[in-house]
Design a protein around this motif. Structure first.
Motif, PDB file in Angstrom:
ATOM      1  N   GLN A 209       0.372  -1.458   0.161  1.00  0.00           N
ATOM      2  CA  GLN A 209       0.092   0.078   0.429  1.00  0.00           C
ATOM      3  C   GLN A 209       0.925   0.802  -0.333  1.00  0.00           C
ATOM      4  OE1 GLN A 209      -2.204  -1.128   3.622  1.00  0.00           O
ATOM      5  NE2 GLN A 209      -3.531  -2.469   2.728  1.00  0.00           N
ATOM      6  N   GLY A 210       2.151   0.921   1.133  1.00  0.00           N
ATOM      7  CA  GLY A 210       2.754   1.962   0.295  1.00  0.00           C
ATOM      8  C   GLY A 210       3.565   2.640  -0.125  1.00  0.00           C
TER       9      GLY A 210
ATOM     10  N   ARG B  66       1.668   3.847  -2.672  1.00  0.00           N
ATOM     11  CA  ARG B  66       1.035   5.703  -2.212  1.00  0.00           C
ATOM     12  C   ARG B  66       2.269   6.502  -3.411  1.00  0.00           C
ATOM     13  NH1 ARG B  66      -1.416   3.642   2.119  1.00  0.00           N
ATOM     14  NH2 ARG B  66       1.200   4.472   3.246  1.00  0.00           N
ATOM     15  N   MET B  67       3.489   5.715  -2.540  1.00  0.00           N
ATOM     16  CA  MET B  67       4.255   6.538  -3.005  1.00  0.00           C
ATOM     17  C   MET B  67       5.420   6.423  -4.620  1.00  0.00           C
ATOM     18  SD  MET B  67       8.356   5.254  -1.753  1.00  0.00           S
ATOM     19  CE  MET B  67      10.232   6.052  -3.068  1.00  0.00           C
ATOM     20  N   TYR B  68       4.268   5.749  -4.944  1.00  0.00           N
ATOM     21  CA  TYR B  68       4.491   5.236  -7.089  1.00  0.00           C
ATOM     22  C   TYR B  68       3.883   6.638  -7.502  1.00  0.00           C
ATOM     23  CZ  TYR B  68       4.588   3.499 -11.831  1.00  0.00           C
ATOM     24  OH  TYR B  68       4.015   3.978 -12.698  1.00  0.00           O
ATOM     25  N   LYS B  69       2.265   6.456  -6.813  1.00  0.00           N
ATOM     26  CA  LYS B  69       1.597   7.576  -7.118  1.00  0.00           C
ATOM     27  C   LYS B  69       2.712   9.331  -7.138  1.00  0.00           C
ATOM     28  CE  LYS B  69      -3.255   5.945  -6.948  1.00  0.00           C
ATOM     29  NZ  LYS B  69      -4.210   6.296  -5.470  1.00  0.00           N
ATOM     30  N   ALA B  70       3.224   9.795  -5.302  1.00  0.00           N
ATOM     31  CA  ALA B  70       3.371  10.996  -5.422  1.00  0.00           C
ATOM     32  C   ALA B  70       4.976  11.412  -6.050  1.00  0.00           C
ATOM     33  CB  ALA B  70       3.510  10.817  -3.748  1.00  0.00           C
TER      34      ALA B  70
ATOM     35  N   GLU C  35       2.480  11.823 -10.298  1.00  0.00           N
ATOM     36  CA  GLU C  35       2.357  13.355  -9.808  1.00  0.00           C
ATOM     37  C   GLU C  35       3.426  14.345  -9.729  1.00  0.00           C
ATOM     38  OE1 GLU C  35       0.599  13.363  -6.258  1.00  0.00           O
ATOM     39  OE2 GLU C  35      -1.357  11.327  -6.841  1.00  0.00           O
TER      40      GLU C  35
END
Length: 320
Positions: A287-288, A291-295, A299
């Motif tokens: 999950q982390g 989230r890190m991939y998106k950020a 993004e």
């Protein structure tokens, strides 16, 4: 892959499909355009594709039994061709240690052949899509001007696979083969490119990045390890565990490659990964990392400014 037929690429057979396809181009030329990307059909389809594959590999070994379709085999053959071209294009003698110029010769070959390579993989009635899909293949192997490679190029390969799903070349039952067979082969070719031509990491964050070159195998690799009966995240720091299990788990295979390429304490050269080893559960790691991939990748303007949009991965906003 449930989202395969959401857009106008799925024209009835009796209509000419030519008008549907378009050669992808850049649409994000300044930071304020990033909002357009995050609201786009392309972002929804791309993220949906990554997460669908993440779910499909959960708890499964690379060595498990899975169906390998003719298309998956053709993709492995395509990647074997790229691999062979590396052997046929040895590095040249040059004063600079990094970025061997022979890479440009290798890339030139792909640039010429990409459309033909894609045509050999997709169904005959979808050949009009070859030019569009070939752009993502060419984008997936690094930049020939800078002789570098990074997560944006990796994303282009995932986009290439996503497009193949959208035109029906790859199907739902191909999910495990996409990650375990095709993407794993892509990874080995990219590592060979990186080593042979000493490619620079594109937009590297150095010690503060997850890895110099890749991100997706850490996401899918951590999903493979969810609910593993004995292996916890802390165990990937143990080289004995890594050497024993790397052929079963993509995450450990990535760690093995880092151990081979870098010297010194792991906590110093791969600080982010070292921090991850303290997370108690693989599900939390997974999950982390999403989230890190998106950020850190999806993004980030320096990455997305290079992403190209066509009819299959459209910049148009998601339809409500």
């Amino acid at each position: 892959m449930a989202e395969t037929e959401q857009q106008s690429g799925s024209t009835p057979e009796d209509e000419a499909p030519e008008f549907t396809y378009m050669v992808p181009k850049k649409e994000i030329s300044m930071v304020p355009h990033m909002g357009k990307w995050k609201k786009s059909q392309a972002y929804a389809d791309y993220m949906g594709f990554i997460l669908t594959l993440n779910e499909s590999v959960k708890g499964k070994k690379l060595t498990c039994d899975y169906k390998v379709s003719e298309t998956a085999e053709k993709l492995v053959d395509l990647l074997a061709t790229l691999d062979r071209w590396i052997d046929e294009t040895p590095p040249v003698d040059q004063p600079s240690r990094f970025g061997n110029k022979a890479y440009r010769t290798w890339y030139g070959k792909l640039d010429q052949e990409a459309e033909a390579l894609v045509s050999a993989v997709i169904p005959a009635d979808k050949h009009a899509a070859a030019a569009e899909i070939a752009v993502y293949l060419k984008e997936s192997v690094g930049n020939s001007t800078r002789i570098d490679y990074g997560t944006g190029h990796e994303a282009a390969f995932a986009a290439f696979l996503c497009c193949l799903c959208k035109v029906g070349a790859l199907k739902v039952e191909d999910q495990l083969a996409i990650v375990f067979k095709v993407f794993a082969r892509y990874l080995s070719v990219m590592r060979k490119l990186q080593r042979t031509y000493r490619m620079e990491p594109a937009g590297s964050q150095g010690v503060w990045g997850l890895d110099d070159f890749q991100f997706l195998p850490f996401i899918w690799g951590s999903s493979q390890l969810v609910d593993h009966p004995t292996m916890e995240p802390r165990h990937f720091l143990d080289e004995k565990v890594v050497n024993e299990h790397h052929s079963d788990y993509m995450f450990l295979d990535c760690i093995k490659f880092i151990n081979e390429m870098k010297t010194g304490p792991f906590a110093e050269h791969s600080n982010q990964l070292w921090n991850i080893s303290a997370v108690p559960l693989w599900s939390k790691v997974n999950q982390g990392l999403i989230r890190m991939y998106k950020a850190e990748c999806l993004e980030k303007f320096p990455v997305i400014q290079h992403f190209k949009f066509g009819s299959l991965l459209s910049i148009e906003p998601v339809k409500p």
